[in-house]
Design a protein around this motif. Structure first.
Motif, short mmCIF file in Angstrom:
data_model
loop_
_atom_site.label_atom_id
_atom_site.label_comp_id
_atom_site.label_asym_id
_atom_site.label_seq_id
_atom_site.Cartn_x
_atom_site.Cartn_y
_atom_site.Cartn_z
N VAL A 154 66.31 67.79 35.41
CA VAL A 154 67.16 66.94 36.02
C VAL A 154 68.17 67.60 37.11
O VAL A 154 68.49 67.30 38.21
CB VAL A 154 68.03 66.42 35.00
CG1 VAL A 154 69.46 65.67 35.69
CG2 VAL A 154 67.52 65.29 34.14
N ARG A 155 68.48 69.00 36.63
CA ARG A 155 69.35 69.92 37.48
C ARG A 155 68.83 70.19 38.56
O ARG A 155 69.36 70.28 39.67
CB ARG A 155 69.80 70.91 36.51
CG ARG A 155 70.61 70.73 35.28
CD ARG A 155 71.44 71.92 34.97
NE ARG A 155 70.66 72.89 34.67
CZ ARG A 155 70.07 72.91 33.35
NH1 ARG A 155 70.42 72.11 32.34
NH2 ARG A 155 69.07 74.14 32.80
N GLN A 210 69.93 69.21 42.60
CA GLN A 210 70.20 70.22 43.74
C GLN A 210 69.54 70.19 44.76
O GLN A 210 69.88 70.11 45.83
CB GLN A 210 69.89 71.51 42.91
CG GLN A 210 70.57 72.48 44.17
CD GLN A 210 69.87 73.83 43.93
OE1 GLN A 210 68.69 73.94 43.46
NE2 GLN A 210 70.70 74.84 44.06
N SER A 211 68.16 69.82 44.70
CA SER A 211 67.17 69.69 45.86
C SER A 211 67.22 68.49 46.47
O SER A 211 66.95 68.33 47.60
CB SER A 211 65.73 70.03 45.25
OG SER A 211 65.32 69.00 44.39
N GLU A 212 67.37 67.19 45.57
CA GLU A 212 67.48 65.89 46.39
C GLU A 212 68.70 65.30 45.63
O GLU A 212 68.52 64.21 45.05
CB GLU A 212 66.10 65.16 46.00
CG GLU A 212 64.98 65.90 46.55
CD GLU A 212 63.74 65.25 46.26
OE1 GLU A 212 63.31 64.04 46.91
OE2 GLU A 212 62.72 65.55 45.45
N GLY A 259 77.33 75.44 43.01
CA GLY A 259 76.36 75.49 44.03
C GLY A 259 74.84 75.79 43.79
O GLY A 259 74.05 75.52 44.75
N SER A 260 74.55 76.14 42.67
CA SER A 260 73.00 76.46 42.35
C SER A 260 72.76 76.07 40.89
O SER A 260 73.81 75.70 40.12
CB SER A 260 72.67 77.74 42.57
OG SER A 260 73.44 78.81 41.58
N LEU A 261 71.66 76.15 40.56
CA LEU A 261 71.25 75.52 39.23
C LEU A 261 71.92 76.49 37.97
O LEU A 261 72.23 76.00 37.01
CB LEU A 261 69.63 75.52 39.00
CG LEU A 261 69.16 74.84 39.92
CD1 LEU A 261 67.40 74.50 39.51
CD2 LEU A 261 69.40 73.24 39.58
#
Length: 296
Positions: free
Chosen positions: A253-254, A258-260, A292-294
């Motif tokens: 999910v994370r 982040q990517s989409e 800002g990141s996983l």
């Protein structure tokens, strides 16, 4: 303190000198006054005295090469300092205590032990936090709950120390900062996160350990291998039964958020095999923390 190239280097040197003086039960002025006192007892011989001359006799041109290497190393350091000044805005900002460092300083203060000159806290030795210290740390800051979170926090800590060392090569973190470093290492050795992301993060940590340049306590390495083996076994069991673990689904999910991020909660839920409500909860948590990141 006097010959530092920048105000930041001089300030860092003064702070370290004050800490050394305090450990010896003196003020900085008292410690400095002892520098004019002739040492008693036998004089310690400088083991490296004459080394450059000896090397020059064996390898003509050694002194010139060594001087060129030192000059190039210093050039790279100064170039990096300029890059860091653009990133941080000022040298003072590089050395400014982070929110985590300040919170830990306050939380650990009641555990200070003047008798423990080496590590500063009751019953503490490097790499081994006491139960009271763990309680203080957990009450002061958010402690990572997964291996990937611990790995990200560790990398952030290391980057900050490297940035400070660029300005002051002899920089030494404060004791409460070292406690945070030890806590993160303990989590990386022992946390269980049976997901692909967790195992990838632990493998990255194992590579870091292999490149430390010194041996660790064998017991810690065994704990690290046990944790990796346990996570791998749990992950393989979920794959074989066709059921992904909860932590693996959460990590998926994370990743998708982040990517989409424009995907709907329903679509992400379909791909990750969770409920739309779970996706919504994660979206709000990430937004609230400004991740800002996983791994942040």
């Amino acid at each position: 303190m006097d010959r530092g190239a920048t105000d930041g280097e001089q300030a860092a040197a003064r702070a370290k000198a004050e800490r050394l003086a305090s450990d010896a039960g003196m003020t900085l002025a008292q410690a400095l006054s002892t520098l004019d006192t002739a040492p008693s007892g036998p004089t310690v011989r400088d083991l490296f005295a004459g080394f450059d001359d000896w090397m020059e006799s064996r390898e003509p041109g050694y002194k010139a090469r060594a001087a060129a290497e030192r000059a190039e190393k210093e050039r790279k350091r100064l170039t990096r300092c300029q890059e860091l000044l653009r990133q941080y805005g000022s040298e003072d900002a590089v050395f400014a205590p982070t929110a985590i460092e300040e919170a830990l300083r306050v939380a650990l203060e009641p555990l200070s032990d003047p008798a423990n000159n080496l590590w500063g806290y009751q019953g503490y030795s490097r790499g081994k936090l006491t139960p009271d210290m763990w309680e203080a740390v957990r009450g002061a800051v958010r402690v990572p709950e997964t291996v990937q979170e611990a790995w990200a926090a560790y990398q952030t800590w290391e980057t900050l120390q490297d940035d400070r060392c660029a300005f002051c090569p002899d920089f030494t973190p404060e004791q409460w900062a070292e406690v945070w470093h030890d806590a993160l290492e303990h989590l990386l050795d022992n946390l269980r996160t049976p997901s692909t992301e967790g195992i990838k993060a632990r493998l990255a940590w194992m590579r870091e350990v292999a490149n430390l340049g010194h041996a660790r306590d064998m017991e810690r390495d065994i704990q690290l291998i046990d944790a990796l083996e346990g996570d791998f076994s749990a992950l393989m069991a979920s794959v074989q039964t066709g059921h992904r673990s909860t932590s693996d689904k959460s990590a998926r999910v994370r990743t998708l958020l982040q990517s989409e991020p424009d995907l709907s909660d329903r679509e992400i839920a379909r791909r990750a095999e969770v409920s739309p409500q779970t996706v919504g909860n994660w979206r709000r948590r990430l937004a609230a923390k400004g991740w800002g990141s996983l791994e942040e």
